[in-house]
Scaffold this active site. Structure first.
Site, PDB file in Angstrom:
ATOM      1  N   ASP A   1      -8.687 -12.025 -11.730  1.00 57.75           N
ATOM      2  CA  ASP A   1      -8.496 -11.755 -10.300  1.00 57.75           C
ATOM      3  C   ASP A   1      -7.018 -11.850  -9.917  1.00 57.75           C
ATOM      4  O   ASP A   1      -6.357 -12.862 -10.161  1.00 57.75           O
ATOM      5  CB  ASP A   1      -9.316 -12.764  -9.487  1.00 57.75           C
ATOM      6  CG  ASP A   1      -9.327 -12.441  -8.004  1.00 57.75           C
ATOM      7  OD1 ASP A   1     -10.342 -11.912  -7.526  1.00 57.75           O
ATOM      8  OD2 ASP A   1      -8.309 -12.709  -7.335  1.00 57.75           O
ATOM      9  N   ARG A   2      -6.491 -10.780  -9.309  1.00 55.85           N
ATOM     10  CA  ARG A   2      -5.071 -10.707  -8.972  1.00 55.85           C
ATOM     11  C   ARG A   2      -4.691 -11.670  -7.849  1.00 55.85           C
ATOM     12  O   ARG A   2      -3.639 -12.311  -7.898  1.00 55.85           O
ATOM     13  CB  ARG A   2      -4.687  -9.287  -8.575  1.00 55.85           C
ATOM     14  CG  ARG A   2      -4.594  -8.295  -9.725  1.00 55.85           C
ATOM     15  CD  ARG A   2      -5.919  -7.983 -10.404  1.00 55.85           C
ATOM     16  NE  ARG A   2      -6.942  -7.440  -9.534  1.00 55.85           N
ATOM     17  CZ  ARG A   2      -8.231  -7.377  -9.824  1.00 55.85           C
ATOM     18  NH1 ARG A   2      -8.712  -7.866 -10.967  1.00 55.85           N
ATOM     19  NH2 ARG A   2      -9.108  -6.872  -8.990  1.00 55.85           N
TER      20      ARG A   2
ATOM     21  N   CYS B   1      -4.798  -0.269  -6.900  1.00 59.65           N
ATOM     22  CA  CYS B   1      -4.921  -1.676  -6.482  1.00 59.65           C
ATOM     23  C   CYS B   1      -3.518  -2.094  -6.076  1.00 59.65           C
ATOM     24  O   CYS B   1      -2.627  -2.171  -6.929  1.00 59.65           O
ATOM     25  CB  CYS B   1      -5.422  -2.548  -7.626  1.00 59.65           C
ATOM     26  SG  CYS B   1      -5.331  -4.328  -7.268  1.00 59.65           S
ATOM     27  N   ASN B   2      -3.336  -2.340  -4.792  1.00 56.63           N
ATOM     28  CA  ASN B   2      -1.998  -2.713  -4.321  1.00 56.63           C
ATOM     29  C   ASN B   2      -1.508  -4.000  -4.951  1.00 56.63           C
ATOM     30  O   ASN B   2      -0.363  -4.086  -5.398  1.00 56.63           O
ATOM     31  CB  ASN B   2      -2.002  -2.864  -2.795  1.00 56.63           C
ATOM     32  CG  ASN B   2      -1.991  -1.517  -2.096  1.00 56.63           C
ATOM     33  OD1 ASN B   2      -0.952  -0.963  -1.828  1.00 56.63           O
ATOM     34  ND2 ASN B   2      -3.176  -0.985  -1.839  1.00 56.63           N
ATOM     35  N   THR B   3      -2.389  -5.009  -4.985  1.00 56.57           N
ATOM     36  CA  THR B   3      -1.953  -6.333  -5.445  1.00 56.57           C
ATOM     37  C   THR B   3      -1.459  -6.278  -6.891  1.00 56.57           C
ATOM     38  O   THR B   3      -0.506  -6.968  -7.261  1.00 56.57           O
ATOM     39  CB  THR B   3      -3.099  -7.346  -5.298  1.00 56.57           C
ATOM     40  OG1 THR B   3      -3.612  -7.244  -3.966  1.00 56.57           O
ATOM     41  CG2 THR B   3      -2.602  -8.763  -5.519  1.00 56.57           C
ATOM     42  N   ALA B   4      -2.098  -5.435  -7.700  1.00 58.57           N
ATOM     43  CA  ALA B   4      -1.692  -5.326  -9.107  1.00 58.57           C
ATOM     44  C   ALA B   4      -0.258  -4.811  -9.247  1.00 58.57           C
ATOM     45  O   ALA B   4       0.343  -4.953 -10.321  1.00 58.57           O
ATOM     46  CB  ALA B   4      -2.663  -4.416  -9.861  1.00 58.57           C
TER      47      ALA B   4
ATOM     48  N   THR C   1      -3.270  -7.912   0.952  1.00 58.00           N
ATOM     49  CA  THR C   1      -3.488  -9.270   0.425  1.00 58.00           C
ATOM     50  C   THR C   1      -2.225 -10.118   0.620  1.00 58.00           C
ATOM     51  O   THR C   1      -1.134  -9.597   0.838  1.00 58.00           O
ATOM     52  CB  THR C   1      -3.794  -9.230  -1.082  1.00 58.00           C
ATOM     53  OG1 THR C   1      -2.649  -8.692  -1.768  1.00 58.00           O
ATOM     54  CG2 THR C   1      -5.023  -8.397  -1.393  1.00 58.00           C
TER      55      THR C   1
ATOM     56  N   LYS D   1     -15.990  -6.194  -2.463  1.00 55.85           N
ATOM     57  CA  LYS D   1     -16.075  -6.336  -3.917  1.00 55.85           C
ATOM     58  C   LYS D   1     -17.506  -6.670  -4.359  1.00 55.85           C
ATOM     59  O   LYS D   1     -17.914  -6.353  -5.465  1.00 55.85           O
ATOM     60  CB  LYS D   1     -15.106  -7.424  -4.417  1.00 55.85           C
ATOM     61  CG  LYS D   1     -13.636  -6.985  -4.371  1.00 55.85           C
ATOM     62  CD  LYS D   1     -12.721  -8.067  -4.890  1.00 55.85           C
ATOM     63  CE  LYS D   1     -11.248  -7.720  -4.717  1.00 55.85           C
ATOM     64  NZ  LYS D   1     -10.803  -6.551  -5.473  1.00 55.85           N
TER      65      LYS D   1
ATOM     66  N   CYS E   1      -4.641  -2.323   0.916  1.00 51.28           N
ATOM     67  CA  CYS E   1      -5.517  -2.942  -0.073  1.00 51.28           C
ATOM     68  C   CYS E   1      -6.621  -1.918  -0.259  1.00 51.28           C
ATOM     69  O   CYS E   1      -7.218  -1.460   0.724  1.00 51.28           O
ATOM     70  CB  CYS E   1      -6.070  -4.276   0.435  1.00 51.28           C
ATOM     71  SG  CYS E   1      -7.384  -4.928  -0.620  1.00 51.28           S
TER      72      CYS E   1
END
Lengths: 247, 247
Positions: free
Chosen positions: A54-55, A89-92, A137, A177, A207
């Site tokens: 999980d990022r 996936c923005n957070t990645a 996020t 999710k 996100c």
């Protein structure tokens, strides 16, 4: 046998974060492509293996780093000779530079794609929005990718408060999710409303869980939103349409 | 670095025929998987490269064979060490045996998946339907995969007439491929109605463009339909859930 030459377009999707966001990007690539038959569509290979730590937890210091799994995925996509890699996936994108360094194929940054989309919108209007609401996020907010780019347009960023993150964004995102789009959509709709109430003229849904959730509840704020996944899809389509050596 | 062991599940999707059917299968795999977080989802790699010669034209003798491109795609998926390969295109199953022979990973036949789904439905009822309407391409109809399996259940097959193929199925199917789901859905809805009028108790939508098109027009015949793409998705999920060595 390899059916493509090295300079042909083959979009590699580093996905699975979550799988719904991967499908959403693929759907948007299809929607954004002018076609009259199957063969006109953008060639895509999607690595949607969700067994990546999980990022959000990794960035909060409460979970393992996703970097080894992300690097492995980049390696697999390069084995297929992809021409570009995109990450729905923005957070990645926190690990973007580390991945770009190791990848033969260039990576397209989702915030660059979003800025292109926003700049095109602004070009058709008198001026850039003075305030842009950013739904993202903690990791994406802290990274500053979007805020820096908005500032370059002359726009200020309105981010959710810590309380809004805890009560609306995070539970909304994890509901999506789990596949509970209505529940997630209702929470994210309230967050969008709060940002508009504080003066946001546009919203950037940074996100990849947010746009499908707002669509599920038919949110009225979609009309003023920029969806970075759609912007990324448009980038992929432009690469394909401008290629002189299609498959 | 390879993040999976050779016996782990990784579903390879030989897609792009068309790309919408690929996205549809991926969406159905997500919907059919019981999850509480991203990491519970089925690992999938989708090769969605639509530059494959038209399957219907090849079988009609008016176009090139898609076999070389299909074999190349199977080769690419095997390079990623997929555990199974599925093909979200019924007509492409014409080349199933040739592909299965060349593939290290086993291929799951969409008609086998459909029969499993139909058999589970029948088990809950007193008897199998006496007549099953089959909506499919000329190539799939001529191959007899579905008809033979329905006969094994004791059910007769009702296929569209040649006129219905020419005026409803073929234009409906190609409208979907152009992205015109409403137009395609309206034509395919009329075809479904005709088969029900002739006594079909169930419909099998054995062309992957049909279910999304009927969904787009909210067809009332979806309730009596079996969607082979959903059956194939359920097969993928069963492989994943029964695996003791998830990633």
């Amino acid at each position: 046998m390899n059916i493509r030459t090295d300079s042909a377009i083959l979009i590699g999707v580093l996905g699975g974060m979550g799988p719904l966001a991967t499908v959403d990007l693929m759907q948007k690539i299809i929607e954004e492509t002018p076609v009259s038959r199957d063969q006109d569509h953008v060639p895509v290979v999607a690595w949607s293996v969700p067994q990546i730590p999980d990022r959000q937890q990794a960035l909060a210091g409460t979970g393992a780093s996703p970097l080894p799994a992300l690097l492995a995925a980049v390696g697999q996509l390069n084995r297929l000779a992809v021409s570009h890699i995109v990450i729905p996936c923005n957070t990645a994108h926190h690990w973007f530079d580390a991945l770009a360094t190791e990848s033969r194929a260039p990576l397209i940054h989702i915030a660059d794609a979003t800025l292109e989309s926003l700049a095109r919108t602004v070009k058709n209007q008198v001026q850039a929005p003075s305030k842009i609401g950013l739904i993202a996020t903690h990791g994406t907010l802290a990274a500053g990718w979007y805020q820096q780019r908005f500032a370059g347009l002359g726009s200020a960023t309105l981010a959710p408060t810590e309380q809004e993150m805890a009560t609306l964004f995070v539970p909304g995102c994890y509901a999506v999710k789990r596949g509970e789009l209505q529940q997630g959509g209702a929470l994210l709709e309230r967050l969008a409303q709060r940002l508009v109430d504080r003066g946001a003229e546009r919203l950037v849904l940074a996100c990849t869980e947010v746009a499908p959730a707002l669509a599920a509840v038919k949110s009225r704020w979609l009309d003023v939103s920029i969806d970075p996944a759609r912007a990324l899809a448009q980038c992929c389509v432009r690469q394909w349409l401008s290629s002189e050596r299609r498959l």
